[in-house]
Design a protein around this motif. Structure first.
Motif, PDB file in Angstrom:
ATOM      1  N   LYS A 177       0.818  -1.195   0.000  1.00 25.31           N
ATOM      2  CA  LYS A 177       0.000   0.000   0.000  1.00 25.31           C
ATOM      3  C   LYS A 177       0.859   1.255   0.000  1.00 25.31           C
ATOM      4  O   LYS A 177       1.964   1.269   0.538  1.00 25.31           O
ATOM      5  N   ALA A 178       0.321   2.301  -0.587  1.00 29.68           N
ATOM      6  CA  ALA A 178       1.009   3.591  -0.570  1.00 29.68           C
ATOM      7  C   ALA A 178       1.128   4.083   0.871  1.00 29.68           C
ATOM      8  O   ALA A 178       0.284   3.792   1.726  1.00 29.68           O
ATOM      9  N   GLU A 179       2.204   4.806   1.142  1.00 28.22           N
ATOM     10  CA  GLU A 179       2.422   5.374   2.467  1.00 28.22           C
ATOM     11  C   GLU A 179       2.449   6.887   2.370  1.00 28.22           C
ATOM     12  O   GLU A 179       2.812   7.454   1.339  1.00 28.22           O
ATOM     13  N   VAL A 180       2.061   7.530   3.467  1.00 25.54           N
ATOM     14  CA  VAL A 180       2.032   8.995   3.465  1.00 25.54           C
ATOM     15  C   VAL A 180       2.982   9.547   4.527  1.00 25.54           C
ATOM     16  O   VAL A 180       3.195   8.935   5.585  1.00 25.54           O
ATOM     17  N   PHE A 181       3.535  10.697   4.217  1.00 25.83           N
ATOM     18  CA  PHE A 181       4.446  11.416   5.092  1.00 25.83           C
ATOM     19  C   PHE A 181       4.049  12.892   5.076  1.00 25.83           C
ATOM     20  O   PHE A 181       3.422  13.360   4.121  1.00 25.83           O
ATOM     21  N   THR A 182       4.423  13.609   6.119  1.00 27.50           N
ATOM     22  CA  THR A 182       4.161  15.043   6.163  1.00 27.50           C
ATOM     23  C   THR A 182       5.470  15.786   6.397  1.00 27.50           C
ATOM     24  O   THR A 182       6.212  15.467   7.338  1.00 27.50           O
ATOM     25  N   LEU A 183       5.739  16.751   5.530  1.00 26.12           N
ATOM     26  CA  LEU A 183       6.930  17.589   5.630  1.00 26.12           C
ATOM     27  C   LEU A 183       6.486  18.939   6.172  1.00 26.12           C
ATOM     28  O   LEU A 183       5.766  19.688   5.508  1.00 26.12           O
ATOM     29  N   VAL A 184       6.899  19.237   7.393  1.00 21.19           N
ATOM     30  CA  VAL A 184       6.483  20.449   8.088  1.00 21.19           C
ATOM     31  C   VAL A 184       7.608  21.474   8.048  1.00 21.19           C
ATOM     32  O   VAL A 184       8.734  21.164   8.442  1.00 21.19           O
ATOM     33  N   ARG A 185       7.310  22.675   7.562  1.00 23.24           N
ATOM     34  CA  ARG A 185       8.321  23.736   7.625  1.00 23.24           C
ATOM     35  C   ARG A 185       8.199  24.470   8.950  1.00 23.24           C
ATOM     36  O   ARG A 185       7.106  24.886   9.354  1.00 23.24           O
ATOM     37  N   ASN A 186       9.333  24.651   9.614  1.00 23.98           N
ATOM     38  CA  ASN A 186       9.381  25.391  10.868  1.00 23.98           C
ATOM     39  C   ASN A 186      10.050  26.735  10.610  1.00 23.98           C
ATOM     40  O   ASN A 186      11.248  26.795  10.331  1.00 23.98           O
ATOM     41  N   SER A 187       9.291  27.802  10.677  1.00 23.03           N
ATOM     42  CA  SER A 187       9.812  29.135  10.401  1.00 23.03           C
ATOM     43  C   SER A 187      10.509  29.695  11.643  1.00 23.03           C
ATOM     44  O   SER A 187       9.949  29.666  12.748  1.00 23.03           O
ATOM     45  N   ALA A 188      11.712  30.206  11.457  1.00 27.18           N
ATOM     46  CA  ALA A 188      12.501  30.747  12.571  1.00 27.18           C
ATOM     47  C   ALA A 188      12.231  32.236  12.739  1.00 27.18           C
ATOM     48  O   ALA A 188      11.988  32.957  11.771  1.00 27.18           O
ATOM     49  N   HIS A 189      12.289  32.700  13.990  1.00 25.79           N
ATOM     50  CA  HIS A 189      12.068  34.111  14.309  1.00 25.79           C
ATOM     51  C   HIS A 189      13.132  34.583  15.301  1.00 25.79           C
ATOM     52  O   HIS A 189      13.571  33.822  16.164  1.00 25.79           O
ATOM     53  N   ARG A 190      13.493  35.851  15.200  1.00 25.29           N
ATOM     54  CA  ARG A 190      14.381  36.452  16.195  1.00 25.29           C
ATOM     55  C   ARG A 190      13.667  36.526  17.533  1.00 25.29           C
ATOM     56  O   ARG A 190      14.250  36.290  18.585  1.00 25.29           O
ATOM     57  N   ASN A 191      12.397  36.904  17.499  1.00 27.40           N
ATOM     58  CA  ASN A 191      11.525  36.809  18.661  1.00 27.40           C
ATOM     59  C   ASN A 191      10.090  36.762  18.139  1.00 27.40           C
ATOM     60  O   ASN A 191       9.847  37.066  16.964  1.00 27.40           O
ATOM     61  N   ILE A 192       9.168  36.376  18.982  1.00 23.86           N
ATOM     62  CA  ILE A 192       7.769  36.285  18.545  1.00 23.86           C
ATOM     63  C   ILE A 192       6.891  37.167  19.401  1.00 23.86           C
ATOM     64  O   ILE A 192       5.737  36.850  19.690  1.00 23.86           O
ATOM     65  N   SER A 193       7.453  38.303  19.784  1.00 23.51           N
ATOM     66  CA  SER A 193       6.702  39.227  20.622  1.00 23.51           C
ATOM     67  C   SER A 193       6.121  40.379  19.825  1.00 23.51           C
ATOM     68  O   SER A 193       5.441  41.229  20.387  1.00 23.51           O
ATOM     69  N   SER A 194       6.390  40.420  18.500  1.00 26.84           N
ATOM     70  CA  SER A 194       5.865  41.497  17.667  1.00 26.84           C
ATOM     71  C   SER A 194       4.452  41.162  17.241  1.00 26.84           C
ATOM     72  O   SER A 194       4.207  40.137  16.613  1.00 26.84           O
ATOM     73  N   LEU A 195       3.519  42.040  17.566  1.00 25.14           N
ATOM     74  CA  LEU A 195       2.103  41.757  17.316  1.00 25.14           C
ATOM     75  C   LEU A 195       1.718  41.966  15.864  1.00 25.14           C
ATOM     76  O   LEU A 195       1.018  41.153  15.267  1.00 25.14           O
ATOM     77  N   PHE A 196       2.163  43.057  15.272  1.00 27.82           N
ATOM     78  CA  PHE A 196       1.647  43.445  13.966  1.00 27.82           C
ATOM     79  C   PHE A 196       2.607  43.204  12.813  1.00 27.82           C
ATOM     80  O   PHE A 196       2.209  43.290  11.667  1.00 27.82           O
ATOM     81  N   ASN A 197       3.867  42.940  13.087  1.00 24.53           N
ATOM     82  CA  ASN A 197       4.836  42.820  11.999  1.00 24.53           C
ATOM     83  C   ASN A 197       5.698  41.588  12.204  1.00 24.53           C
ATOM     84  O   ASN A 197       6.904  41.689  12.441  1.00 24.53           O
TER      85      ASN A 197
END
Length: 797
Positions: free
Chosen positions: A681-701
């Protein structure tokens, strides 16, 4: 043959009308042609139609599978185009609306329009501004198609299939915030002329001839919709048993049931003993009713589960979940004798007294530390901790389907551990939490229309709480006592909820059991107070219909909770390493946030009780924590589970080590089907991109804090996530060239060339065949957890 002739007759008529421009709204008087519109006409037709019952099997076997696999995959949640939810008969009958649920700029909370909660009849939905997709005029075959928006949308797609282009042109807008063309029947003619390529399914291949014929025949017959089947006696017995527990008359029973309901209201409950092997269970919802068990349900339609029910006595009842299961909202929760025994032990048999039920006043009801102060904190914590994945999944799959405002406050992948519940049996810890009720207040008490400036008030309370907490811990762990890994939960050596991995995919997220992927940048350690606040902030206390201030305040407060979880993790590192890691995690953070971190969060100054032997302190800590939960580590997502050849698994593991440019070019979620070279049977995999940030405290940008050079990926065996953005179909023997092509990507053109050989794009004629196979693999492998995937985020690249 007659049905086929009718289909072609309609297509020919539509062709003439569209080509000549004769079909104008002003020239068509639907009332004169088919009578006035009235939802009651459909109801009467259903009751009087002798063939209605006979068609039930046709609807169940022929129609429903097409609706699920071709319509539900885009029309299933609050963000369904035009609010058209096609997961149930009630949703189809309700129809569509021109209003958007996700409207982040509204100043006043919107009126909730929740299926099965806020209205129950088509007439009421019409009063609320929803308009029909089905014919509600005279019930004739002609009227049932010509006066049906759904029929005309399907016919429009047959008339104007997708252009033969691999990447669709600017006539197609796939942005989530696109201007929606929500045409009513009276507007359909103009819509057909101005948007000829906007037939349904939008931006995807048309239904094949048989599928189209089945749906058109169904529509001709008045679109009979399935009735909910009656429950089998064994289900009634189980429901009676559980409702008896949840509706005891003692104050202790009533308070416990209120606590349980406020934590389970968003889940899909099922009776484990009645579930058939390899089959999807019958799911139920726990609801508040004005009526006791044994009487018909009378739903209490409050915005939030802790809002004032405005009745003297609330009853907690089971209601069958009558909609198609979709992955993005599906949180299955097993009910069994072991769980009921735990509830009895924690909430009923435990040695405590309830002298008075708490008020439903928002300042009390929105603060679980005050509302449920009489229930031992250890019982509350164990209740959430035992099913920790479900508890965390609540804020990922619960009251929202699109959550960038809440989710841009977390990193793209991090690990989660938990403080042992044994601490909550300690008198000092219980006394401390009781002393902090005022500081633990949350924005949910402001209700659904509020001003974001009240954030200052809650920031101050959080600061006081963190200072008090650190002072308490400094006192608790003195004279040679230190925090160690012994203070973390090991799952009691049998519970695989002891560690979790959270993935963020821009505006949606996934949580899975176990430590998946390479060691992440950050991790959280969650204690009782943090776990409870996450639930009451993002699940019980969040109103998707709330105003801008409510949603902004929720996001700002979540900043505090994230930093608290991260700080708990860092307390196990040496003090200098704590400062080093925080500095790395919050590069470029504003002065206010920096001051908060230094002055409120980081005042725990006790040395760690963990001994280190290497220079990589965080890496060594991850190893020690991994050993702590090793006995309960699941292996569901490991590449080693694949039945592919060893060299193929090695290639896939190499694919999972991408970093930088190659990772950045990939979408958030790529689902890959590999057809084995040998039989199988065919098998499935998921490739997840993890985006890096300097910080994640910026609300609007958020984009300004991105660090694409540090992007990476995680590859797992199986399906992960609800919103695929790209599909690949790869033969096992082609894996070497596919992986090589990915590793060499440098530009968008390189990615496009990769898709030319590997992808099943949304424009691909084989798209639906691939989709059917992928979803079926998901259903076969995980019948309880699976649900239909959502295609609203499929890319056009």
């Amino acid at each position: 043959m007659d049905a086929i002739k009718r289909v072609w007759k309609r297509l020919l008529l539509a062709t003439v009308l569209l080509a000549t421009g004769c079909a104008s709204v002003a020239q068509i008087d639907f009332n004169a042609l088919f009578g006035t519109s009235s939802p009651q006409k459909r109801v009467e037709n259903a009751l009087l139609n002798d063939q209605f019952v006979q068609q039930a099997e046709f609807v169940h076997k022929e129609v429903e599978p097409i609706l699920n696999s071709r319509c539900v995959v885009c029309h299933a949640c609050y963000d369904a185009p035009c609010q058209l939810k096609m997961t149930s008969s009630e949703g189809i009958e309700r129809g569509a609306s021109k209003e958007k649920v996700y409207q982040g700029t509204r100043l006043v909370a919107a009126t909730p329009n929740r299926l099965f909660v806020d209205a129950f009849t088509p007439e009421t939905w019409r009063q609320r501004g929803f308009y029909p997709m089905l014919n509600e005029r005279n019930q004739t075959p002609e009227a049932n198609t010509q006066a049906s928006v759904l029929a005309r949308m399907l016919t429009l797609k047959q008339m104007h299939p997708l252009p033969e282009d691999k990447i669709l042109d600017k006539r197609f807008d796939f942005s989530l915030d696109r201007v929606q063309q929500c045409a009513s029947l009276e507007e359909m003619d103009k819509y057909e002329q101005s948007q000829p390529f906007a037939g349904m399914p939008y931006g995807l291949p048309a239904l094949n001839a048989n599928e189209h014929q089945v749906l058109m025949h169904w529509l001709e017959q008045g679109a009979p919709l399935p009735f909910a089947p009656s429950l089998a006696p064994e289900f009634i017995t189980e429901i009676t048993h559980w409702e008896q527990f949840l509706n005891g008359d003692s104050l202790k029973s009533q308070l416990s049931a209120r606590y349980i309901y406020e934590h389970l209201f968003a889940f899909h409950l099922y009776f484990e003993s009645l579930n058939q092997p390899n089959a999807q269970p019958l799911f139920f919802e726990l609801v508040r009713s004005r009526t006791p068990p044994g009487q018909a349900l009378d739903i209490i339609a409050s915005r939030r589960p802790f809002d004032d029910p405005k009745v003297e006595r609330v009853y907690y009842r089971f209601r069958p979940y009558r909609a198609t299961i979709v992955d993005k909202t599906h949180i299955p929760y097993a009910l069994n004798t072991g769980l009921l025994h735990d509830w009895q032990q924690w909430f009923i048999d435990a040695d405590y007294s309830v002298t008075q039920l708490p008020s439903y006043q928002p300042s009390i009801a929105a603060n679980p530390f005050e509302a449920f102060i009489q229930i031992p904190a250890g019982a509350r914590y164990r209740f959430m901790l035992t099913r920790a994945q479900d508890t965390i999944m609540g804020f990922i799959k619960g009251p929202v389907c699109r959550g960038q405002v809440a989710l841009n406050v977390i990193n793209d992948r991090f690990w989660v551990y938990f403080v042992t519940p044994d601490y909550m049996d300690d008198t000092d810890f219980r006394t401390f939490y009781q002393s902090q009720i005022e500081n633990l207040r949350m924005p949910a008490e402001e209700e659904s229309t509020t001003l974001a400036v009240t954030w200052v008030k809650y920031a101050a309370k959080q600061g006081k709480y963190m200072r008090a907490r650190n002072q308490f811990l400094n006192e608790k762990f003195k004279n040679g006592q230190h925090l160690t890994i012994d203070g973390l939960w090991d799952g009691d050596d049998n519970n695989d909820n002891a560690s979790l991995t959270v993935f963020r995919h821009f505006d949606n997220a996934t949580v899975v059991k176990g430590l998946v992927g390479e060691p992440p940048k950050t991790a959280w350690i969650i204690d009782y107070a943090l776990l409870e606040r996450i639930h009451y902030l993002l699940v019980a206390g969040f109103d998707v219909y709330g105003n801008y201030g409510h949603q902004l305040l929720t996001r700002l407060y979540m900043d505090f909770l994230r930093m608290e979880g991260e700080s708990n993790f860092l307390t196990l590192l040496p003090q200098e390493e704590r400062r080093k890691q925080f500095s790395d995690w919050y590069q470029g953070a504003g002065t206010q946030l920096t001051a908060f971190i230094a002055g409120d969060i980081n005042t725990f100054n006790q040395p760690t009780g963990v001994l280190y032997y290497s220079d990589d302190l965080k890496g060594e800590l991850y190893q020690k924590l991994g050993q702590k939960v090793a006995k309960v580590q699941p292996n569901r997502y490991q590449i080693e589970n694949s039945r592919l050849q060893a060299n193929s698994k090695a290639l896939l593991q190499a694919l999972g080590r991408l970093k930088g440019t190659q990772a950045t070019l990939l979408p958030e979620l790529t689902m890959i089907m590999v057809e084995p070279e040998k039989a199988g049977k065919a098998e499935v995999f998921t490739l997840v991109r993890n985006s890096a940030h300097r910080n994640i405290s910026s609300l609007f940008n958020e984009a300004s804090n991105r660090e694409p050079a540090k992007d990476d990926v995680t590859l797992v065996h199986g399906l992960l996530g609800s919103y695929p953005e790209a599909f690949w179909l790869v033969k096992e023997q082609d894996l070497p060239k596919i992986v090589a092509a990915v590793e060499q990507m440098q530009t968008e053109k390189d990615y496009e060339a990769l898709l030319d050989v590997a992808a099943v794009r949304r424009s691909d004629p084989t798209f639906w065949a691939f989709s059917d196979k992928l979803n079926q693999i998901f259903f076969d492998n995980h019948p309880i957890e699976s649900g239909w995937l959502d295609y609203n985020r499929l890319q056009n690249r």
